[in-house]
Design an enzyme around this catalytic site. Structure first.
Site, PDB file in Angstrom:
ATOM      1  CD  GLN A 194      -2.903  -0.965   2.430  1.00  0.00           C
ATOM      2  OE1 GLN A 194      -2.396  -0.831   3.536  1.00  0.00           O
ATOM      3  NE2 GLN A 194      -4.206  -1.126   2.262  1.00  0.00           N
TER       4      GLN A 194
ATOM      5  CB  CYS B 238      -4.354  -0.437   6.371  1.00  0.00           C
ATOM      6  SG  CYS B 238      -3.001  -1.659   6.417  1.00  0.00           S
TER       7      CYS B 238
ATOM      8  CG  ASN C 294      -9.500  -6.705   3.095  1.00  0.00           C
ATOM      9  OD1 ASN C 294      -8.688  -6.597   2.186  1.00  0.00           O
ATOM     10  ND2 ASN C 294     -10.098  -5.653   3.638  1.00  0.00           N
TER      11      ASN C 294
ATOM     12  CB  CYS D 254      -4.407  -8.476   7.294  1.00  0.00           C
ATOM     13  SG  CYS D 254      -5.842  -7.401   7.044  1.00  0.00           S
TER      14      CYS D 254
END
Length: 295
Positions: free
Chosen positions: A62, A95, A209, A236
């Protein structure tokens, strides 16, 4: 020198527009970070794709930008704001690992042990918990089908989706959409084969996700996550948060403090009141330098 000072150094090479960057990772979840508080030209999707490319750019999962906080964010005490872009150039709302990495930079810049950061969905409170460890409070988590969003009303605690070993999943929202499936043997799950069918299911108009979680014991999970737009990530943060929340909601764990083991390492998750989550884990630096700016 503070780490954020690296983002304002002049380029040592006289070339057209150069952008200084820092590359960091949280459990091998990699981010390229640019400081955009000078009001420079907004990034376009082509910029993001190029910078995140491992072939022609810096390489990252990202791209993050440090922005000036909005008036609303300033009223809430935000030191700065963060925007998050996936490798396809699309902006996303949250995130977890990115928040920890960015929080470390802002903690370093501010000289404080606690800092408030503004995200798309509101402000988050972050604090230093070790020399290279950060804790962030995220949420609230929602299971409202309209918030996630889903294309129609379903029981979000028992999703009507199947793909190979994935069935009877849980849909959740924590600034981005997630689908969590509990499996008996995580090592036997082929994420690349079965997760895309869930991610691209019409029930998820913005994708999702996809997490596969194995219950180890009352306070321990193992987890892998297939992230939008189609990446098997080493870690994650938001996925670890929602997997812990879903496990508690389904009665698979009883502890509100859960260790989540991902391929890249461990995150400590604490379920707070008001459907909020505290996530604690390490951050690390990879490199810094300059990349060619946009046209």
């Amino acid at each position: 020198m503070k780490y954020t000072d690296l983002l304002s150094l002049p380029s040592p090479i006289e070339l057209p527009l150069q952008w200084p960057f820092i590359k960091m990772h949280g459990l091998e979840n990699y981010f390229v970070i640019l400081d955009r508080r000078d009001g420079s030209k907004p990034l376009n999707a082509e910029d993001v794709v190029r910078i995140c490319s491992t072939n022609i750019g810096v390489g990252g999962e990202q791209l993050l930008t440090i922005e000036r906080a909005s008036d609303e964010g300033l009223r809430a005490g935000a030191f700065a704001a963060m925007r998050i872009f996936n490798i396809d150039g699309k902006e996303v709302g949250a995130c977890g690992n990115a928040t920890r990495c960015m929080a470390y930079l802002l903690l370093d810049e501010s000289g404080k042990d606690e800092v408030v950061m503004e995200l798309a969905g509101g402000v988050v409170h972050c604090r230093r918990t070790g020399s290279m460890e950060v804790s962030v409070a995220l949420g609230p988590i929602s299971m409202d089908w309209r918030k996630i969003p889903l294309s129609g009303e379903v029981d979000t605690l028992h999703l009507p989706i199947e793909s190979g070993p994935f069935s009877d999943g849980v849909a959740l929202y924590i600034g981005n959409p997630h689908a969590v499936f509990f499996v008996d043997q995580l090592d036997s799950v082929d994420m690349g084969r079965y997760a895309p069918a869930v991610q691209n299911n019409p029930l998820f108009p913005e994708g999702a996700n996809v997490g596969a979680a194995e219950i180890v014991d009352e306070r321990t999970l193992r987890l892998q996550v297939w992230e939008r737009p189609g990446v098997l990530t080493k870690a994650c943060g938001t996925g670890a948060c929602v997997a812990s929340y879903a496990a508690l909601k389904r009665g698979l764990v009883t502890s509100k403090k859960i260790a989540v083991h991902l391929p890249g390492g461990k995150l400590d998750i604490e379920l707070l009141d008001g459907d909020r989550i505290r996530m604690t884990g390490p951050v690390a630096f990879c490199c810094h330098g300059f990349i060619e700016g946009g046209k």
